[in-house]
Write an enzyme that holds these catalytic residues in place. Sequence first.
Site, short mmCIF file in Angstrom:
data_model
loop_
_atom_site.label_atom_id
_atom_site.label_comp_id
_atom_site.label_asym_id
_atom_site.label_seq_id
_atom_site.Cartn_x
_atom_site.Cartn_y
_atom_site.Cartn_z
N LYS A 133 0.85 -1.21 0.00
CA LYS A 133 0.00 0.00 0.00
C LYS A 133 0.88 1.25 0.00
O LYS A 133 1.67 1.46 0.91
CB LYS A 133 -0.92 0.00 1.22
CG LYS A 133 -1.73 1.29 1.42
CD LYS A 133 -2.65 1.22 2.63
CE LYS A 133 -3.31 2.58 2.92
NZ LYS A 133 -4.19 2.54 4.13
N ASP A 189 -2.60 10.11 3.81
CA ASP A 189 -4.01 9.73 3.94
C ASP A 189 -4.73 10.72 4.84
O ASP A 189 -4.66 10.64 6.07
CB ASP A 189 -4.12 8.31 4.53
CG ASP A 189 -5.57 7.87 4.68
OD1 ASP A 189 -6.46 8.55 4.13
OD2 ASP A 189 -5.80 6.84 5.35
N LYS A 240 -10.31 12.75 8.17
CA LYS A 240 -9.88 12.31 9.49
C LYS A 240 -9.88 13.49 10.45
O LYS A 240 -9.70 14.63 10.01
CB LYS A 240 -8.45 11.75 9.42
CG LYS A 240 -8.33 10.38 8.78
CD LYS A 240 -6.89 9.91 8.78
CE LYS A 240 -6.77 8.54 8.12
NZ LYS A 240 -7.46 7.47 8.83
N ASP A 268 1.50 6.21 5.75
CA ASP A 268 0.53 5.27 5.17
C ASP A 268 1.06 4.59 3.90
O ASP A 268 0.35 3.83 3.26
CB ASP A 268 -0.79 6.01 4.89
CG ASP A 268 -2.00 5.09 5.00
OD1 ASP A 268 -1.87 4.01 5.60
OD2 ASP A 268 -3.07 5.45 4.48
N ASP A 273 -12.26 7.13 3.58
CA ASP A 273 -11.07 6.86 4.40
C ASP A 273 -10.68 5.38 4.36
O ASP A 273 -9.61 5.02 4.82
CB ASP A 273 -11.32 7.33 5.84
CG ASP A 273 -10.03 7.48 6.63
OD1 ASP A 273 -8.95 7.44 6.01
OD2 ASP A 273 -10.12 7.65 7.86
N GLU A 319 -9.50 3.76 2.00
CA GLU A 319 -8.94 3.88 0.66
C GLU A 319 -7.90 2.81 0.36
O GLU A 319 -7.67 2.46 -0.79
CB GLU A 319 -8.32 5.27 0.47
CG GLU A 319 -6.88 5.45 0.96
CD GLU A 319 -6.71 5.25 2.46
OE1 GLU A 319 -7.71 5.34 3.19
OE2 GLU A 319 -5.58 4.99 2.90
N ARG A 324 -7.84 -0.42 0.86
CA ARG A 324 -8.39 -1.62 0.21
C ARG A 324 -8.75 -1.33 -1.24
O ARG A 324 -8.75 -2.22 -2.08
CB ARG A 324 -9.57 -2.15 1.02
CG ARG A 324 -10.70 -1.18 1.17
CD ARG A 324 -11.64 -1.51 2.32
NE ARG A 324 -11.11 -1.12 3.62
CZ ARG A 324 -11.74 -1.30 4.78
NH1 ARG A 324 -12.92 -1.90 4.81
NH2 ARG A 324 -11.20 -0.92 5.91
N1 BES Z 1 -4.40 4.34 6.93
C1 BES Z 1 -5.58 4.10 7.67
C2 BES Z 1 -5.38 3.05 8.76
C3 BES Z 1 -4.67 3.49 10.00
C4 BES Z 1 -5.33 4.25 10.95
C5 BES Z 1 -3.39 3.09 10.25
C6 BES Z 1 -4.68 4.62 12.10
C7 BES Z 1 -2.75 3.45 11.41
C8 BES Z 1 -3.40 4.21 12.35
C9 BES Z 1 -6.69 3.59 6.76
O1 BES Z 1 -6.67 4.09 5.47
C10 BES Z 1 -7.99 4.01 7.36
O2 BES Z 1 -8.23 5.17 7.43
N2 BES Z 1 -8.76 3.04 7.80
C11 BES Z 1 -10.00 3.30 8.43
C12 BES Z 1 -11.02 2.32 7.91
C13 BES Z 1 -12.43 2.65 8.33
C14 BES Z 1 -12.88 3.90 7.65
C15 BES Z 1 -13.31 1.48 7.97
C16 BES Z 1 -9.79 3.14 9.94
O3 BES Z 1 -9.06 2.24 10.35
O4 BES Z 1 -10.33 3.96 10.67
ZN ZN Z 2 -4.87 4.69 4.74
MN MN Z 3 -7.73 5.93 5.31
#
Ligand code: BES
Ligand code: ZN
Ligand code: MN
Length: 488
Positions: A259, A264, A271, A282, A341, A343, A345
């Site tokens: 990834k 992000d 966020k 990220d 968010d 993104e 996947r």
């Molecule tokens: N890059 C983030 C995941 C992440 C969050 C990694 C905090 C490390 C610390 C990912 O893109 C994301 O935002 N995931 C969301 C998914 C949700 C919207 C289903 C998450 O984990 O909040």
């Molecule tokens: Zn992310």
């Molecule tokens: Mn995200």
Amino acid sequence: MDFKTQVAGTAGWGATSADALLVVLAGASLPPGLPKAVAAVLESAVEAGDFVFKPGHVFYAHRVQGLKAARLAVVAAGETASAKALRKAVAAGVAALKNGGTKDLAIAAVGFEALDATHGEAVVAAVAETLYLYRATKPSAPAAAKLASVTLVCAKAEAEAVDEGLRIGRAVAAGVELARECANRPGNHCTPTYLAQTAKSLGKEHGLKVEVLERKDVEKLGMGAFLAVAQGSDEPLKFIVARWQGAAKTEAPVVLVGKGITFDSGGISLKPGAEMDEMKFDMGGAASVLGTMRAVAELGLKLNVVAVVPACENLPSGRAVKPGDVVTSLSGQTIEILNTDAEGRLILCDALTYAERFKPAAIVDIATLTGACVIALGHHRSGLFSPDDALAAELLAAGEAAADPAWRLPLDEEYDEGLKSNFADMGNVGPRAGGSITAAMFLKRFTAKQRWAHLDIAGTAWKSGAAKGATGRPVPLLTHFLLQRAGR
Ligand code: BES
Ligand code: ZN
Ligand code: MN
């Protein structure tokens, strides 16, 4: 940094030509058989309470009689004499010496069982980790340590295995360093273009074939999910493919998919502001894939490996993808983007479909995918998902061997329920509960025909707080996985 072995018993310490000797002591008391001069100094230090057998405790003395080395440092490793304990002790010892004048360090381990490759690797990892300092955007960072050479003292029967460990350790450390250097760079420096350039120079230096697809190529292919994430940003996307051919062309490669979200923000599903800066990390999956390619090339592994990195930013703008938008992925499956968010996947699903064209022996994707994984496993173990028991076992074993551990989480079909959508083949998010599993279930829909595993490194790719920075994980795990596959 130069790493080598020197065959010598404890009696040989006095003659070592290094300018510092670091003695790592495992156990709870002074062992017998130490050279007289060292024993005398240590006995008196123990008596005075200046040396205790607490893991990581360092004792320092200058110009000890009978030692040619000007500096003597002694560090306690604790009672379990494992490679892990050696690594922690060496890190403490080197931390104590690194700001001094030591250029040439000899390390002797006492109270350990026969030294082998894992000990060699542990020493290199400890030294590299302790000396690493981010400088790229910080001109005021302190000067590099003077330390230029490390010699691990061992017995004749141990030397061959320890040397192999040093070789592996050097390659892993080089990969880890590349990953940390990429991931630590801020988003305005480490852009998708920067990742592509890094891959290209890596290719030139190490004989990888590197190809970079641009937006128009990705459009032609039909990567609707990847494009949807990238469309909110003015920074050009890159789809990076790097190939290491270490075996016959006919041999099926392992494909590593990383990834590469260089920042992000969450997109329209923005966020919260706190710690948002950390979302520059990220692209940790991408960084670890590039780092692993470096390690693989340095080791000259007799294996074919392909790195695939979809790289872009996730930003809100007038052109950004909106919640509720439906896109068509490269696989033909449609996705309702309920949360912009989620993104990672979206860019990975198209990369996973793309990976099929290599007719891979296995696909492993690596991603800072979910905050939920951090809640589940914290910062010690990466999350591992795979429907394939044998592949999962290989990766878990590699993590243990590399001291870069993972833990397997489930993929029961019941978890797929949450991805249902009334407007597309699937939504891109499920319920909050079990969030890292639904994310993995989403990816699973794009890998049905493949041997596939997914590593969620959201908790392990970087550290927050005072020691904020990239860890370079899981380069050690991935390198060991490939070493195993190459039969080494
Ligand atoms: N890059 C983030 C995941 C992440 C969050 C990694 C905090 C490390 C610390 C990912 O893109 C994301 O935002 N995931 C969301 C998914 C949700 C919207 C289903 C998450 O984990 O909040
Ligand atoms: Zn992310
Ligand atoms: Mn995200």
